[in-house]
Scaffold this active site. Structure first.
Site, mmCIF file in Angstrom:
data_model
loop_
_atom_site.group_PDB
_atom_site.id
_atom_site.type_symbol
_atom_site.label_atom_id
_atom_site.label_comp_id
_atom_site.label_asym_id
_atom_site.label_seq_id
_atom_site.Cartn_x
_atom_site.Cartn_y
_atom_site.Cartn_z
ATOM 1 N N LYS A 26 10.395 3.863 3.728
ATOM 2 C CA LYS A 26 10.240 5.309 3.631
ATOM 3 C C LYS A 26 11.046 5.847 2.449
ATOM 4 O O LYS A 26 12.223 5.489 2.271
ATOM 5 C CB LYS A 26 10.722 5.996 4.917
ATOM 6 C CG LYS A 26 9.975 5.597 6.169
ATOM 7 C CD LYS A 26 8.557 6.140 6.253
ATOM 8 C CE LYS A 26 8.439 7.521 6.824
ATOM 9 N NZ LYS A 26 8.596 7.661 8.263
ATOM 10 N N GLU A 86 0.834 -1.213 0.000
ATOM 11 C CA GLU A 86 0.000 0.000 0.000
ATOM 12 C C GLU A 86 0.864 1.257 0.000
ATOM 13 O O GLU A 86 1.989 1.215 0.503
ATOM 14 C CB GLU A 86 -0.900 0.018 1.255
ATOM 15 C CG GLU A 86 -1.771 -1.215 1.395
ATOM 16 C CD GLU A 86 -2.479 -1.299 2.746
ATOM 17 O OE1 GLU A 86 -2.491 -0.288 3.502
ATOM 18 O OE2 GLU A 86 -3.022 -2.381 3.050
ATOM 19 N N LYS A 120 1.964 4.697 1.543
ATOM 20 C CA LYS A 120 1.916 5.223 2.907
ATOM 21 C C LYS A 120 1.489 6.685 2.823
ATOM 22 O O LYS A 120 2.273 7.568 2.515
ATOM 23 C CB LYS A 120 3.280 5.094 3.593
ATOM 24 C CG LYS A 120 3.215 5.440 5.074
ATOM 25 C CD LYS A 120 4.504 5.089 5.798
ATOM 26 C CE LYS A 120 4.437 5.398 7.303
ATOM 27 N NZ LYS A 120 4.052 6.789 7.619
HETATM 28 N N1 LIG Z 1 -0.227 6.001 6.399
HETATM 29 C C1 LIG Z 1 -0.712 4.891 5.809
HETATM 30 O O1 LIG Z 1 -1.041 4.899 4.621
HETATM 31 C C2 LIG Z 1 -0.879 3.640 6.616
HETATM 32 C C3 LIG Z 1 -1.284 2.428 5.997
HETATM 33 N N2 LIG Z 1 -1.507 2.356 4.643
HETATM 34 N N3 LIG Z 1 -1.460 1.322 6.743
HETATM 35 C C4 LIG Z 1 -1.246 1.364 8.093
HETATM 36 O O2 LIG Z 1 -1.448 0.234 8.802
HETATM 37 C C5 LIG Z 1 -1.588 0.310 10.242
HETATM 38 C C6 LIG Z 1 -2.102 -1.032 10.721
HETATM 39 C C7 LIG Z 1 -1.496 -1.285 12.080
HETATM 40 C C8 LIG Z 1 -0.363 -0.332 12.252
HETATM 41 C C9 LIG Z 1 -0.287 0.550 10.994
HETATM 42 N N4 LIG Z 1 -0.862 2.490 8.743
HETATM 43 C C10 LIG Z 1 -0.662 3.624 8.017
HETATM 44 O O3 LIG Z 1 -0.259 4.750 8.669
HETATM 45 C C11 LIG Z 1 0.206 4.626 10.024
HETATM 46 C C12 LIG Z 1 -0.890 4.730 11.046
HETATM 47 C C13 LIG Z 1 -0.223 5.293 12.297
HETATM 48 C C14 LIG Z 1 1.110 5.815 11.876
HETATM 49 C C15 LIG Z 1 1.134 5.765 10.362
HETATM 50 O O4 LIG Z 1 0.580 6.944 9.848
#
Ligand SMILES: NC(=O)c1c(N)nc(OC2CCCC2)nc1O[C@@H]1CCC[C@@H]1O
EC number: 6.5.1.2
Length: 331
Positions: free
Chosen positions: A315, A118, A120
């Protein structure tokens, strides 16, 4: 002094003074996002006016701040306990480190693992809770266990369904972000109105979602991409890729760029594609996310205190020159 000790004449004068003062502060707050008093000072004067209007109802006028329903400025957000913690992610900064992570995963699991890859999204994490299909709570991540109740603000975000297409009770999580175009418009407006421009869309999204007044949030054109279905087994959903399709079918906005990848070659292609396409995307991304696609396997692998063992963020180098603090790589 308490309202009851005012004569009618004194109350009349005090009410006019308070109304004028409060309306002046509201003007600053709504138009310039730059109030000259703290919320507590505003609240105290607001409560004094309310008490005097209760003691002398005939003093209430339509332009009194107490007469506008719904945008009472709370001095703070209500706190929300997340039943399942909202975790963050371990991250790596090179394809080599990512490959090492994959190799460790495969040796842990004992066979090759499919990932859901996915983008981010560079925003702030948001939790949405629905009862029988109706949105009942929106909250920020906070420290992962306790977040802020931003339900009234979330109700103003166009992409957040107020009513699901099925009357289900569930929780989902995703990213609240500000599209690049909305960010440019907002900063242009901040410049002309003498407000302080935001450093980047992520800060702008955080500042806009965590507004004490929903009317300001409503003007900020926030958007969402939903990516986590809580307790997917309740809905017979078995993979992350399926979970995203399931949530999209319910009415959530999900990111169209997620795909299942079976090996590092496919992941390398994905990374190259979005390193190139990044600037052309209408929203900010700061990397890609690899998640073990099989949700039962995710549950088996579990989480460390702060981050899941079943996912990693790769990243990109930062767009603007900023010191990148290398987070702990998942071990
Ligand atoms: N920012 C994103 O696109 C994103 C994503 N596509 N998928 C996840 O999965 C979660 C599931 C459990 C821990 C992370 N987290 C994302 O962002 C995280 C959430 C908290 C810090 C990041 O922004």
């Amino acid at each position: 002094k308490p309202a009851a000790q005012f004569t009618l004449e004194e109350a009349q004068a005090e009410v006019e003074k308070l109304r004028k003062q409060l309306n002046q502060w509201r003007l600053e707050y709504y138009t310039k996002d730059a109030p000259t008093v703290t919320d507590n000072v505003y609240d105290d004067h607001y409560r004094d006016l309310q008490a005097l209007e209760e003691a002398y109802p005939k003093l209430v006028t339509p332009d009194s701040p107490t007469q506008e329903v719904g945008d009472v400025i709370n001095s703070d957000f209500a706190k929300v306990q997340h039943p399942i913690p909202m975790l963050s992610m371990g991250d790596v900064f090179s394809f080599e480190e990512l490959s090492e992570w994959d190799a460790r995963m495969q040796s842990n699991v004992g066979h090759p693992v499919d990932y859901n890859v996915e983008l981010k999204i560079d925003g702030l994490a948001l939790s949405l809770i629905y009862e029988n299909g109706k949105l009942v709570q929106g909250s920020t991540r906070g420290d992962g266990n306790v977040g802020e109740d931003v339900t009234r603000n979330v109700l103003t975000i166009a992409s957040v369904p107020k009513q699901l297409k099925q009357p289900l009770s569930l929780e989902v999580r995703g990213e609240c972000y500000m599209p690049k175009a909305a960010f440019a418009k907002l900063n242009a407006r901040q410049e002309t109105e003498g407000g302080t421009p935001f450093a980047n869309p992520r800060n702008a999204a955080a500042g806009s979602l965590r507004q004490l007044d929903a009317k300001v949030t409503a003007a900020r054109e926030l958007d969402t991409f939903i990516y986590t279905l809580i307790e997917p087994e309740q809905f017979n959903v078995t993979t992350q890729h399926e979970a995203i399709a399931f949530m999209q079918a319910l009415g959530f906005t999900t990111n169209p760029s997620s795909e299942v990848a079976g090996d590092m070659q496919a992941i390398d292609t994905y990374i190259k594609k979005y390193t190139t396409d990044r600037d052309a995307l209408p929203y900010g991304i700061d990397g890609i996310v690899l998640k073990v696609n099989d949700l039962a396997l995710q549950a088996q692998l579990g989480n460390t205190v702060k981050v899941p063992r079943w996912e990693i963020a790769y990243k990109f180098p930062p767009e603007e020159a900023e010191t990148v603090i290398h987070d702990i790589v998942w071990t």
